[in-house]
Design a protein around this motif. Structure first.
Motif, PDB file in Angstrom:
ATOM      1  N   ILE A 199      48.399  41.737  34.271  1.00 24.16           N
ATOM      2  CA  ILE A 199      48.282  43.325  34.875  1.00 24.16           C
ATOM      3  C   ILE A 199      47.624  44.170  33.797  1.00 24.16           C
ATOM      4  O   ILE A 199      46.859  44.891  34.108  1.00 24.16           O
ATOM      5  CB  ILE A 199      49.878  43.747  35.247  1.00 24.16           C
ATOM      6  CG1 ILE A 199      50.355  42.783  36.442  1.00 24.16           C
ATOM      7  CG2 ILE A 199      50.045  45.141  35.382  1.00 24.16           C
ATOM      8  CD1 ILE A 199      51.707  43.146  36.591  1.00 24.16           C
ATOM      9  N   GLY A 231      43.124  47.162  31.892  1.00 22.94           N
ATOM     10  CA  GLY A 231      42.205  47.469  30.482  1.00 22.94           C
ATOM     11  C   GLY A 231      40.718  47.466  31.055  1.00 22.94           C
ATOM     12  O   GLY A 231      39.817  48.366  30.934  1.00 22.94           O
ATOM     13  N   ASP A 286      42.255  50.021  25.465  1.00 25.66           N
ATOM     14  CA  ASP A 286      40.758  50.258  25.872  1.00 25.66           C
ATOM     15  C   ASP A 286      40.275  51.470  25.467  1.00 25.66           C
ATOM     16  O   ASP A 286      40.913  52.286  25.079  1.00 25.66           O
ATOM     17  CB  ASP A 286      40.967  49.878  27.691  1.00 25.66           C
ATOM     18  CG  ASP A 286      41.906  51.061  28.011  1.00 25.66           C
ATOM     19  OD1 ASP A 286      41.343  52.307  28.154  1.00 25.66           O
ATOM     20  OD2 ASP A 286      42.726  50.783  28.617  1.00 25.66           O
ATOM     21  N   PRO A 332      39.218  56.174  30.118  1.00 28.70           N
ATOM     22  CA  PRO A 332      39.351  57.679  30.167  1.00 28.70           C
ATOM     23  C   PRO A 332      41.145  57.738  29.814  1.00 28.70           C
ATOM     24  O   PRO A 332      41.409  59.106  29.486  1.00 28.70           O
ATOM     25  CB  PRO A 332      39.583  57.999  31.707  1.00 28.70           C
ATOM     26  CG  PRO A 332      39.877  56.600  32.388  1.00 28.70           C
ATOM     27  CD  PRO A 332      39.398  55.608  31.613  1.00 28.70           C
ATOM     28  N   ASP A 377      44.976  59.222  39.192  1.00 30.29           N
ATOM     29  CA  ASP A 377      43.880  59.859  39.948  1.00 30.29           C
ATOM     30  C   ASP A 377      43.582  59.060  41.146  1.00 30.29           C
ATOM     31  O   ASP A 377      42.900  58.139  41.081  1.00 30.29           O
ATOM     32  CB  ASP A 377      42.785  59.992  38.810  1.00 30.29           C
ATOM     33  CG  ASP A 377      41.530  60.592  39.616  1.00 30.29           C
ATOM     34  OD1 ASP A 377      41.532  60.773  40.880  1.00 30.29           O
ATOM     35  OD2 ASP A 377      40.916  61.102  38.847  1.00 30.29           O
ATOM     36  N   GLY A 432      43.122  49.922  43.056  1.00 30.32           N
ATOM     37  CA  GLY A 432      44.432  49.659  42.507  1.00 30.32           C
ATOM     38  C   GLY A 432      45.579  50.140  43.445  1.00 30.32           C
ATOM     39  O   GLY A 432      45.195  51.029  44.446  1.00 30.32           O
ATOM     40  N   GLY A 451      48.880  51.054  42.281  1.00 26.45           N
ATOM     41  CA  GLY A 451      50.180  51.582  41.631  1.00 26.45           C
ATOM     42  C   GLY A 451      51.259  50.689  41.580  1.00 26.45           C
ATOM     43  O   GLY A 451      52.272  51.263  41.160  1.00 26.45           O
ATOM     44  N   LEU A 452      51.147  49.385  41.673  1.00 27.82           N
ATOM     45  CA  LEU A 452      52.215  48.479  41.809  1.00 27.82           C
ATOM     46  C   LEU A 452      52.297  47.864  40.249  1.00 27.82           C
ATOM     47  O   LEU A 452      53.371  47.187  40.213  1.00 27.82           O
ATOM     48  CB  LEU A 452      52.169  47.319  42.680  1.00 27.82           C
ATOM     49  CG  LEU A 452      52.699  48.009  44.050  1.00 27.82           C
ATOM     50  CD1 LEU A 452      52.610  47.273  45.539  1.00 27.82           C
ATOM     51  CD2 LEU A 452      54.016  48.884  44.225  1.00 27.82           C
TER      52      LEU A 452
HETATM   53  P1  ADP Z   1      47.095  50.064  39.861  1.00 28.85           P
HETATM   54  O1  ADP Z   1      46.950  48.871  40.695  1.00 28.85           O
HETATM   55  O2  ADP Z   1      46.584  51.259  40.629  1.00 28.85           O
HETATM   56  O3  ADP Z   1      46.148  49.968  38.499  1.00 28.85           O
HETATM   57  P2  ADP Z   1      49.084  50.133  38.091  1.00 28.85           P
HETATM   58  O4  ADP Z   1      50.554  50.168  38.384  1.00 28.85           O
HETATM   59  O5  ADP Z   1      48.591  48.697  37.004  1.00 28.85           O
HETATM   60  O6  ADP Z   1      48.543  50.454  39.459  1.00 28.85           O
HETATM   61  O7  ADP Z   1      48.709  51.392  37.303  1.00 28.85           O
HETATM   62  C1  ADP Z   1      49.088  52.786  37.595  1.00 28.85           C
HETATM   63  C2  ADP Z   1      48.276  53.566  37.343  1.00 28.85           C
HETATM   64  O8  ADP Z   1      48.140  53.820  36.032  1.00 28.85           O
HETATM   65  C3  ADP Z   1      46.906  53.340  37.662  1.00 28.85           C
HETATM   66  O9  ADP Z   1      46.636  53.820  38.904  1.00 28.85           O
HETATM   67  C4  ADP Z   1      46.075  54.089  36.578  1.00 28.85           C
HETATM   68  O10 ADP Z   1      45.948  55.579  37.259  1.00 28.85           O
HETATM   69  C5  ADP Z   1      46.995  54.356  35.479  1.00 28.85           C
HETATM   70  N1  ADP Z   1      46.580  53.220  34.455  1.00 28.85           N
HETATM   71  C6  ADP Z   1      46.977  52.045  34.306  1.00 28.85           C
HETATM   72  N2  ADP Z   1      46.415  51.354  33.309  1.00 28.85           N
HETATM   73  C7  ADP Z   1      45.409  52.407  32.679  1.00 28.85           C
HETATM   74  C8  ADP Z   1      44.413  52.218  31.835  1.00 28.85           C
HETATM   75  N3  ADP Z   1      44.314  51.086  31.032  1.00 28.85           N
HETATM   76  N4  ADP Z   1      43.820  53.181  31.660  1.00 28.85           N
HETATM   77  C9  ADP Z   1      43.773  54.432  32.391  1.00 28.85           C
HETATM   78  N5  ADP Z   1      44.706  54.423  33.292  1.00 28.85           N
HETATM   79  C10 ADP Z   1      45.401  53.314  33.707  1.00 28.85           C
END
Ligand code: ADP
Length: 440
Positions: A334, A339, A366, A369, A387, A396, A398-399
């Motif tokens: 994950i 990353g 990483d 952003p 975003d 993604g 969000g899980l």
């Molecule tokens: P997703 O499947 O959307 O990546 P996650 O639960 O892994 O779901 O992440 C939740 C949110 O956190 C993401 O949608 C993203 O907006 C933010 N996010 C996670 N990891 C990063 C990262 N390495 N850099 C920037 N934003 C991140």
């Protein structure tokens, strides 16, 4: 909470039921306590009446009448030891009161209208006597005194023992009032306590109910997008029955991507719903750390390279430790996936895994952003995405981080995120390593 929230409605119904239940309970309590009190008060009066009767019949401490032969007057010696509020009215067989001097003028004027009712003999009953100014209540017992009684005043006559119960009735009335006020106060108290308790005990239930409701709604929403894409692509392919696979490779690959997304999504949904149901068994097994992490990370070098991104890895994990290999692999996937996903082309992704004493420190950084401060706490919530438009491109849902956080929790560890310099995010995980295998 929405106004028409069924939970709120249920809470209201529950509250009304509590109001009624407590009211019934307290009314019953009031009646019972009052009934017992009234019974014991009257029982005491009745015992007094019975004592009087036996004293009359056994000729103890009874008033006697003595006729002064010189003056022709009657001298009455009052009873000794009889209850203070009781009097005995003696009727002859014809119903005439014969102990008028003994009763006093005032009392006599009050009771003179009483008629002898021989059918009431040996029965205890209540009697109300009203005069112009007041009403008095008595409890009475009519005794037929045998001719053989030694006391000439009683012998062959009827003795009506009357006990004034005004004071008892007054006490009962005050008690009734006190009970009523107590019941009201305790009813309000009980309701308040019950309301507070039910509200606080409902809180976790409501929370999990809302979480479940949001979870299902979000899950359905997430499933819809890839399904719509697949349907559109397949419908399009149906309009080209004569095309070769190679002609429609793009459509097929788009569909395949959506299928992959669906696969990841359903896997994650399953993990989370199993975590909710507490059926995830953490299977701690001793792992040789270097080997384990090298193997998990190996494929990602190629993935990053294929996307023109740089992945640097540092693994410094001597020895072995116990953890759930499957879950820790999922956690790394994950974090590394994110990353790579959120880093632009030519970006840098760093993985640093170290063993510091009995702690495993995992750092995935990483130079994408990064994550705004306001979102840092919320990204570990289910379905939370910083975003939406950017995330829709990355596919993604969000899980991932919610699962990551669950896995870390299961290992009694900690997960956090901070900014990378000059840009990007650093995810840090710390997990205590069990030196021996423990089955949970
Ligand atoms: P997703 O499947 O959307 O990546 P996650 O639960 O892994 O779901 O992440 C939740 C949110 O956190 C993401 O949608 C993203 O907006 C933010 N996010 C996670 N990891 C990063 C990262 N390495 N850099 C920037 N934003 C991140």
């Amino acid at each position: 909470m929405a106004k028409n929230d069924p939970q709120q409605k249920q809470q209201r119904t529950f509250f009304v039921k509590e109001l009624i239940a407590f009211a019934v309970l307290f009314i019953l309590l009031g009646f019972t306590v009052y009934g017992i009190f009234q019974h014991s008060v009257m029982q005491n009066v009745d015992i007094g009446l019975e004592n009087q009767r036996s004293q009359i019949l056994t000729n103890q401490s009874q008033p006697s009448i003595r006729i002064d032969p010189n003056k022709g007057t009657a001298k009455i010696t009052p009873s000794v030891g009889g209850p203070f509020r009781s009097s005995t009215i003696i009727f002859d067989k014809d119903g005439t009161i014969i102990n008028k001097p003994m009763l006093g003028d005032h009392f006599y004027s009050l009771i003179k209208s009483i008629k002898l009712d021989k059918t009431q003999t040996d029965k205890i009953y209540d009697m109300t006597i009203s005069s112009k100014n007041f009403t008095s209540h008595f409890r009475t017992l009519l005794v037929k005194v045998p001719e053989s009684n030694e006391n000439a005043l009683y012998a062959g006559n009827y003795a009506m023992i009357v006990e004034n119960i005004d004071a008892d009735l007054l006490a009962l009335k005050s008690f009734q009032k006190a009970i009523f006020i107590t019941i009201i106060i305790f009813w309000i108290l009980a309701i308040s306590i019950a309301y507070y308790l039910s509200k606080s005990s409902m809180k976790p239930i409501l929370k999990s109910w809302r979480r479940q409701r949001d979870f299902s709604a979000n899950a359905a929403h997430e499933l819809r997008t890839p399904l719509t894409i697949i349907r559109n692509q397949l419908e399009f392919l149906l309009t080209k029955p004569n095309d070769k696979v190679v002609d429609q490779a793009e459509k097929i690959s788009t569909s395949l991507n959506s299928v992959n997304q669906l696969q990841t999504l359903t896997d994650r949904l399953l993990t989370l719903s199993r975590s909710d149901a507490d059926v995830v068994q953490v299977n701690l097994q001793s792992q040789k750390l270097d080997t384990f992490f090298t193997e998990v990370i190996r494929p990602y070098k190629d993935v990053a390279a294929s996307q023109n991104k740089n992945l640097t890895v540092n693994i410094d994990t001597p020895g072995s430790g116990a953890f759930d290999g499957g879950l820790i692999r999922q956690l790394l996937v994950i974090l590394i996936d994110n990353g790579i996903k959120y880093t632009p082309t030519e970006g840098e992704i760093g993985i640093d895994i170290q063993r510091i004493k009995d702690n495993l420190k995992i750092k995935v950084s990483d130079n994408g952003p990064g994550i705004p401060d306001t979102d840092k706490k919320r990204i570990f919530e289910r379905f939370y995405r910083t975003d939406k438009s950017r995330n829709s491109k990355t596919g993604g849902n969000g899980l991932g981080l919610a699962i990551a956080s669950f896995i870390v929790d299961q290992h009694h560890g900690k997960i956090s995120v901070r900014d990378n310099q000059p840009t990007g995010a650093i995810f840090e995980v710390s997990i205590p390593l069990k030196s021996h295998v423990k089955v949970i």
